[in-house]
Design a protein around this motif. Sequence first.
Motif, PDB file in Angstrom:
ATOM      1  N   ASN A 576       0.808  -1.226   0.000  1.00 14.10           N
ATOM      2  CA  ASN A 576       0.000   0.000   0.000  1.00 14.10           C
ATOM      3  C   ASN A 576       0.842   1.277   0.000  1.00 14.10           C
ATOM      4  O   ASN A 576       0.288   2.364   0.164  1.00 14.10           O
ATOM      5  CB  ASN A 576      -0.958   0.046   1.200  1.00 14.10           C
ATOM      6  N   GLU A 577       2.160   1.160  -0.197  1.00 15.96           N
ATOM      7  CA  GLU A 577       2.991   2.363  -0.168  1.00 15.96           C
ATOM      8  C   GLU A 577       3.901   2.485  -1.384  1.00 15.96           C
ATOM      9  O   GLU A 577       3.912   3.509  -2.040  1.00 15.96           O
ATOM     10  CB  GLU A 577       3.813   2.412   1.129  1.00 15.96           C
ATOM     11  N   TRP A 578       4.667   1.465  -1.715  1.00 12.01           N
ATOM     12  CA  TRP A 578       5.472   1.543  -2.927  1.00 12.01           C
ATOM     13  C   TRP A 578       5.861   0.158  -3.419  1.00 12.01           C
ATOM     14  O   TRP A 578       5.869  -0.813  -2.673  1.00 12.01           O
ATOM     15  CB  TRP A 578       6.714   2.419  -2.741  1.00 12.01           C
ATOM     16  N   ARG A 579       6.160   0.091  -4.691  1.00  6.88           N
ATOM     17  CA  ARG A 579       6.618  -1.132  -5.332  1.00  6.88           C
ATOM     18  C   ARG A 579       7.675  -0.759  -6.359  1.00  6.88           C
ATOM     19  O   ARG A 579       7.499   0.200  -7.128  1.00  6.88           O
ATOM     20  CB  ARG A 579       5.472  -1.858  -6.024  1.00  6.88           C
ATOM     21  N   VAL A 580       8.778  -1.497  -6.390  1.00  9.86           N
ATOM     22  CA  VAL A 580       9.836  -1.273  -7.370  1.00  9.86           C
ATOM     23  C   VAL A 580       9.383  -1.845  -8.711  1.00  9.86           C
ATOM     24  O   VAL A 580       9.048  -3.034  -8.817  1.00  9.86           O
ATOM     25  CB  VAL A 580      11.157  -1.923  -6.925  1.00  9.86           C
ATOM     26  N   LEU A 581       9.377  -0.998  -9.729  1.00 10.45           N
ATOM     27  CA  LEU A 581       8.982  -1.422 -11.066  1.00 10.45           C
ATOM     28  C   LEU A 581      10.173  -1.695 -11.970  1.00 10.45           C
ATOM     29  O   LEU A 581      10.131  -2.592 -12.808  1.00 10.45           O
ATOM     30  CB  LEU A 581       8.098  -0.356 -11.716  1.00 10.45           C
ATOM     31  N   ALA A 582      11.225  -0.897 -11.849  1.00 14.31           N
ATOM     32  CA  ALA A 582      12.377  -1.022 -12.740  1.00 14.31           C
ATOM     33  C   ALA A 582      13.623  -0.595 -11.997  1.00 14.31           C
ATOM     34  O   ALA A 582      13.576   0.239 -11.092  1.00 14.31           O
ATOM     35  CB  ALA A 582      12.185  -0.173 -13.995  1.00 14.31           C
ATOM     36  N   VAL A 583      14.745  -1.162 -12.398  1.00 12.74           N
ATOM     37  CA  VAL A 583      16.032  -0.862 -11.784  1.00 12.74           C
ATOM     38  C   VAL A 583      17.035  -0.578 -12.886  1.00 12.74           C
ATOM     39  O   VAL A 583      17.058  -1.261 -13.919  1.00 12.74           O
ATOM     40  CB  VAL A 583      16.535  -2.035 -10.908  1.00 12.74           C
ATOM     41  N   GLY A 584      17.861   0.437 -12.666  1.00 10.80           N
ATOM     42  CA  GLY A 584      18.915   0.755 -13.617  1.00 10.80           C
ATOM     43  C   GLY A 584      20.057   1.461 -12.923  1.00 10.80           C
ATOM     44  O   GLY A 584      19.938   1.894 -11.766  1.00 10.80           O
ATOM     45  N   ALA A 585      21.163   1.580 -13.628  1.00  8.20           N
ATOM     46  CA  ALA A 585      22.316   2.276 -13.067  1.00  8.20           C
ATOM     47  C   ALA A 585      22.031   3.762 -12.982  1.00  8.20           C
ATOM     48  O   ALA A 585      21.394   4.343 -13.857  1.00  8.20           O
ATOM     49  CB  ALA A 585      23.558   2.013 -13.916  1.00  8.20           C
ATOM     50  N   ASP A 622      22.437   2.567  -7.880  1.00  5.83           N
ATOM     51  CA  ASP A 622      21.250   2.254  -8.673  1.00  5.83           C
ATOM     52  C   ASP A 622      20.237   3.392  -8.626  1.00  5.83           C
ATOM     53  O   ASP A 622      20.220   4.209  -7.710  1.00  5.83           O
ATOM     54  CB  ASP A 622      20.583   0.968  -8.161  1.00  5.83           C
ATOM     55  N   ARG A 623      19.389   3.375  -9.619  1.00  4.54           N
ATOM     56  CA  ARG A 623      18.219   4.243  -9.679  1.00  4.54           C
ATOM     57  C   ARG A 623      17.015   3.349  -9.941  1.00  4.54           C
ATOM     58  O   ARG A 623      17.089   2.427 -10.755  1.00  4.54           O
ATOM     59  CB  ARG A 623      18.385   5.261 -10.804  1.00  4.54           C
ATOM     60  N   VAL A 624      15.905   3.622  -9.256  1.00  4.71           N
ATOM     61  CA  VAL A 624      14.726   2.782  -9.395  1.00  4.71           C
ATOM     62  C   VAL A 624      13.525   3.630  -9.798  1.00  4.71           C
ATOM     63  O   VAL A 624      13.422   4.809  -9.462  1.00  4.71           O
ATOM     64  CB  VAL A 624      14.401   2.022  -8.078  1.00  4.71           C
ATOM     65  N   VAL A 625      12.633   3.000 -10.550  1.00  8.78           N
ATOM     66  CA  VAL A 625      11.326   3.588 -10.843  1.00  8.78           C
ATOM     67  C   VAL A 625      10.321   2.891  -9.948  1.00  8.78           C
ATOM     68  O   VAL A 625      10.258   1.658  -9.910  1.00  8.78           O
ATOM     69  CB  VAL A 625      10.943   3.411 -12.323  1.00  8.78           C
ATOM     70  N   LEU A 626       9.543   3.673  -9.216  1.00  3.00           N
ATOM     71  CA  LEU A 626       8.602   3.148  -8.244  1.00  3.00           C
ATOM     72  C   LEU A 626       7.188   3.570  -8.580  1.00  3.00           C
ATOM     73  O   LEU A 626       6.961   4.662  -9.109  1.00  3.00           O
ATOM     74  CB  LEU A 626       8.922   3.668  -6.833  1.00  3.00           C
ATOM     75  N   ALA A 627       6.239   2.705  -8.253  1.00  3.03           N
ATOM     76  CA  ALA A 627       4.840   3.108  -8.152  1.00  3.03           C
ATOM     77  C   ALA A 627       4.575   3.317  -6.677  1.00  3.03           C
ATOM     78  O   ALA A 627       4.805   2.411  -5.861  1.00  3.03           O
ATOM     79  CB  ALA A 627       3.921   2.031  -8.717  1.00  3.03           C
TER      80      ALA A 627
END
Length: 649
Positions: A576-585, A622-627
Amino acid sequence: MTSTLHLRMPVGQRSQHMVICGDDGLARRLAVELDAVCGEAVTVVLPSRRDEHGAEIAALHRDPLSPVELLVAARPDEQTLRAAGVERATALALTYGDDQTNMTAALVARGLNPSIRLVIRMYHRERGRHLERLLDRAAEVRAPAGDATADTSAIADTSADASTTVLSDTDTAVPELVSAAALGHGHTLQIDGKVFRGVVRRAGAPAQSTDLATLAVLSGAHQDDPAGEDSAETPGEDGTQLLPDTHTAYHRQFTHGRLMLEEVTHHHAPEAPTVSRGYGERLRGHLRHLPWRVFLSREVTAVFGALAAIVLLLAVATALVEDGPLWRAVYLPLLDIFTMGDPAIGEEESAARRVLQLVAGFVGLAVLPLVVAATMNASEAFRTASANHPPAEDLGDHIVLIGLGKVGTRVLAQLRTTAHQVVAVERDPHARGVALARELGIPLLLEDASAAGVLEQARIRQSKSLLVLTRDDSENLDIVMAAREINPGIRVVMRLYDDDFAATVSATMRASYPAVLTRSRSVSALAAPAFAAAMMGRHVLGVMPVERGSLLFTVVEVAGHPELEGRSVHQAFRENEWRVLAVGASGARLTARASDTLAGFPTTLQGLDWRPPHGRILRAGDRVVLATTRRGLDVLMTGVQPHPPSRRT
């Protein structure tokens, strides 16, 4: 970030709020987006409280639970910006229809608050790029010194993102129009050269290979568009759950709809037409397909038929009164009709010959203008018809695009980066998109789409979608109703300028054709989410409404976030707070310039893994894209709200 404190303080004393200055529907739409979807405290500056938009903002302000304030001011000068609390605001959107007004206000605002995020509506792209660089440079120079009058906590919180983002409402609306026409329901997001959308899977529907993550379990089993105008208003028994864990998502998929993040497509350049035939063969094919039949129109045949009959009658009369060969009996009346000389003034000429010559002259005066007019009309029709490039007779499952103005041209350009076939219709041969259509080699009809037979020429009966983007609301509706009569199952997307009219049309069309999609939206309604995302900072890539809640798509550097750093993708999930969608450098600083965005979403993230293994450890580089939910974003950005341990996926 919103609290009751914002509701109690006078407008000029508010802090960490957002300010919107505008004079049209975009300002109102943006206020609604930030208030209802993003939960932000908003101050709106409008020229009048009595016009349509001012009255609707005032209605929001009267809601005791809404943190929206209205300030009436003719122009966004320094006094107005100070009164709106720009010195203590986190973000300012300037949405006036005049570029000069927006530029002037942006320069003043940057001087009042070097740390404020600026989102500016600009029609002139090149001017917008220059303004971005200028204001960003000003923020970098002035930010270290600070502002004695500014709220220090606000500066501390936003100094790392004192960004300037220039957007065009037309550009930001285009992806939603394309998505609705090509894919149906679902809000779109473009990152890393890929296009994603939120799509609903009905209860019991199997997962698809393109699904990346479960974003929400919906309140009922039959919602079709929880993120759009078709969303249900009455929550179900269990309510909507954002970012559920795997156990909940699995067990409720049989009784509830699910909102999935789906990878739609990779953009690719349009294929260049192949040239395999020789020049002579291509020329013969071109001549064979020219519209020669226009010279056999009823008007042309009637005029030239009458002329031939008159010549024949005069030739018979001449043959009866004059001696000589038959060709001379035809030749002399033609000379007389066209007044080409040989007057009958000699003594050897008979009186009958002179009378016939006078009759032929008067006939010529009456008939020749008709001949010239018919010839010119036929030539113009031939030229116009020659410019058409009708679709092939076996074309089907294509998209019909009507209107190649500013919006239509950009929609056409984006549609051609996908695998969808397009047929364009535009009545103005000088419209800006006509040249692009010819350059791309797509079927083009230079006709009035509301005229009889034009939609049939575009093969509307065999098409899957219709995009109607002309500037006339009534004409758009006429075209859609005609298309529905021909093809009741076609997916329809139309642009309407009047928001209330658009809502009424959508509701009526859905009631009349419940089994198919009809989407009617204004450009301001489509552009507002992108402007709202930009106001929340460059780390926010997009906002997706989900029934009565919302999800934010953000990009975060892992370094410095204990909730992420050193944890696996599996462990970093928070229900209910966040989820990792993608990971990159981690790379260069994320930008959101107009030239690098689509619908306001940055496209400069490169090399992201959108299906990272659950055991992948997130490291400082790393850098992540989160929902995220809004609460989750606050935790990640501030790190001050405690959370009990939550169930992992």
